[in-house]
Design a protein around this motif. Structure first.
Motif, PDB file in Angstrom:
ATOM      1  N   UNK A 286     -17.867 -50.847 -26.765  1.00  0.00           N
ATOM      2  CA  UNK A 286     -17.441 -49.609 -26.116  1.00  0.00           C
ATOM      3  C   UNK A 286     -15.920 -49.600 -25.949  1.00  0.00           C
ATOM      4  N   UNK A 287     -15.301 -48.498 -26.299  1.00  0.00           N
ATOM      5  CA  UNK A 287     -13.842 -48.427 -26.281  1.00  0.00           C
ATOM      6  C   UNK A 287     -13.263 -48.488 -24.873  1.00  0.00           C
ATOM      7  N   UNK A 288     -14.038 -48.046 -23.870  1.00  0.00           N
ATOM      8  CA  UNK A 288     -13.469 -47.991 -22.523  1.00  0.00           C
ATOM      9  C   UNK A 288     -13.678 -49.280 -21.746  1.00  0.00           C
ATOM     10  N   UNK A 289     -14.031 -50.360 -22.429  1.00  0.00           N
ATOM     11  CA  UNK A 289     -14.177 -51.655 -21.762  1.00  0.00           C
ATOM     12  C   UNK A 289     -13.116 -52.605 -22.291  1.00  0.00           C
ATOM     13  N   UNK A 290     -12.389 -53.274 -21.378  1.00  0.00           N
ATOM     14  CA  UNK A 290     -11.347 -54.200 -21.813  1.00  0.00           C
ATOM     15  C   UNK A 290     -11.084 -55.214 -20.705  1.00  0.00           C
ATOM     16  N   UNK A 291     -10.446 -56.315 -21.052  1.00  0.00           N
ATOM     17  CA  UNK A 291     -10.032 -57.348 -20.099  1.00  0.00           C
ATOM     18  C   UNK A 291      -8.536 -57.212 -19.888  1.00  0.00           C
ATOM     19  N   UNK A 292      -8.116 -56.996 -18.635  1.00  0.00           N
ATOM     20  CA  UNK A 292      -6.702 -56.767 -18.369  1.00  0.00           C
ATOM     21  C   UNK A 292      -5.951 -58.084 -18.248  1.00  0.00           C
ATOM     22  N   UNK A 293      -4.662 -58.016 -17.893  1.00  0.00           N
ATOM     23  CA  UNK A 293      -3.805 -59.197 -17.853  1.00  0.00           C
ATOM     24  C   UNK A 293      -4.196 -60.162 -16.736  1.00  0.00           C
TER      25      UNK A 293
END
Length: 486
Positions: A286-293
């Motif tokens: 899914x494009x709206x899932x990510x791991x931030x800094x």
């Protein structure tokens, strides 16, 4: 034989007279134990104490050098190896009980000692496996030691950031740690009672028969996943604690290399039988899932299929979240209360007898986290759920009960079908005066008015006495002067 007796005597001293900051490591018979000296040092000496003797097992500057003073049965089980990161480590193979004792690592950089680590190593006769005790935030649990008996003594140890340390440093029967958790010995048993539990942790009990460690039992105090509730299209961020890594702690027998433990943590989606690989792949693509800094797992626009259990870390040290994504719910209801009231919160969702909803609370007393009402009921009897309509009844309400209350229709696969929220707010108390107080206040007001009128009258009267009437005219110029008779 004399050497073995010395070892057992030393083990007794180890178990019962360890200082507060003493590190303990535990090994299982037949397995291996690894030493990982830091790479930045010029060389290290790894030694073992037996009685008053100190045997150097390895000099890392020349690992091939053999020390003839090392007992022959131990010398044959020593090994040097290199891991995948090209780091040299040192191994004691095929552990036996006589390997128990005090060990020391001394490392030098040029002529300066840069590391000196002393620790106690215990090898027991039998390992009774690992058992898991499930618990919850703020809950109470009792953990028992398998293999304990009346003629045997038990020593409890706990994992302290990768090292084992004694739970009790003296004969104290209870203690409170920095997280305000309480640990108590259950009298005349081998059981520990843990209260106000704040985090998962490993414990181990050593079962002793006089001078010999008979068996060991590992216990994992497992915190159930922390619940996070959202509705679709909202944003969610699952935080990964700073002290989480993708490697286990110093493990039962090993200490991972320093350069591995510094690797960033890994996020995982827990796979269950009901979910196939394609479903899992769809969620993680899914494009709206990510791991931030900050290593937080962020969802910028939640969907229903994002519900599930997510874990950050490794197999031993991890943080788990149970994410519930519900369909869009109605605006929250508001319930006002006063101190000591009884409040009834309605569950405004449809449900069936086969799948009853669950209540969650997010308030000051749960430190802003969602906690199941079932868990809260274990701490206090003030929370009850009606079997008739699934309403939540809170008796003797206090200011701490202020917060969000969720009624959620969720199945065993952590899928949310509907949810409703109620905001419980504290009503500021209204001061009601007594009749006597009201009468006194009225009388005082009347007297005050009368006093003001009297003062005003006196002022007016005084002013009239100082001035002649307005129609009186006195003329001095036309008055004739009388002659004197003299």
């Amino acid at each position: 034989m004399a050497a073995v007796t010395q070892i057992f005597f030393l083990l007794v001293a180890l178990i019962y007279n360890i200082q507060a900051d003493q590190i303990i490591k535990v090994g299982d018979p037949g397995r291996s134990f690894n030493f990982y000296p830091p790479k930045e040092n010029n060389f290290c000496l790894i030694s073992k104490f037996v009685g008053e003797d100190k045997f150097v097992l390895w000099n890392t500057s020349d690992p091939s050098t053999e020390n003839s003073r090392v007992p022959e049965d131990l010398k044959q089980r020593l090994q040097v190896d290199t891991n995948r990161n090209n780091q040299t480590f040192y191994i004691i193979n095929n552990l036996i009980q006589s390997d128990s004792g005090l060990y020391q690592e001394e490392c030098w950089t040029e002529d300066n000692v840069t590391r000196e680590t002393n620790f106690s190593f215990v090898v027991c006769g039998k390992m009774n496996g690992v058992k898991t005790v499930d618990t919850s935030l703020g809950g109470t649990s009792e953990i028992t030691c398998d293999g304990a008996a009346e003629n045997l003594t038990v020593q409890w140890l706990q994992d302290d950031q990768g090292s084992w340390r004694r739970v009790f440093k003296d004969n104290t029967t209870s203690l409170v740690n920095s997280l305000q958790e309480t640990i108590q010995k259950v009298e005349n048993t081998s059981t520990l009672r843990l209260s106000n539990i704040r985090n998962y942790k490993f414990y181990i009990c050593l079962v002793m028969n006089q001078q010999q460690c008979v068996s060991s039992q590992y216990v994992l105090l497992n915190m159930r996943p922390e619940t996070i509730i959202h509705s679709v299209e909202e944003t969610a961020a699952l935080q990964c604690p700073d002290d989480i890594t993708d490697q286990p702690p110093d493990d039962i027998t090993d200490q991972p290399p320093d350069d591995i433990t510094d690797q960033p943590p890994v996020w995982r989606y827990d796979i269950t039988d009901w979910m196939n690989f394609d479903q899992m792949k769809n969620i993680f693509s899914t494009k709206n899932r990510y791991v931030d800094q900050n290593n937080s797992l962020v969802f910028s626009s939640l969907m229903l299929n994002h519900s599930g259990v997510y874990s950050c870390g490794g197999d031993y040290r991890l943080k788990q979240y149970g994410l519930l994504v519900c369909p869009t719910y109605d605006p929250p209801a508001v319930e006002l209360f006063s101190e000591g009231d009884e409040v009834t919160l309605r569950c405004n969702i449809s449900w069936t007898e086969s799948r009853k909803p669950e209540w969650f609370i997010k308030s000051k007393q749960t430190e802003g986290k969602f906690v199941s009402i079932d868990d809260m009921k274990r701490l206090t009897s003030r929370f009850n759920i009606s079997d008739l309509n699934m309403s939540l009844i809170i008796s003797n309400v206090s200011v701490e009960d202020t917060g969000e209350y969720w009624c959620v229709d969720v199945d065993r696969y952590i899928q949310c079908f509907s949810g409703s929220k109620t905001l419980v707010k504290f009503r500021e108390p209204v001061v009601v005066s007594s009749p006597v107080h009201v009468m006194k206040s009225s009388l005082f007001s009347v007297l005050l008015v009368m006093l003001c009128v009297a003062v005003l009258a006196v002022i007016l009267k005084t002013r009239r006495g100082e001035q002649p009437p307005a129609d009186t005219v006195v003329e001095y110029e036309n008055v004739p002067m009388q002659e004197s008779s003299l």
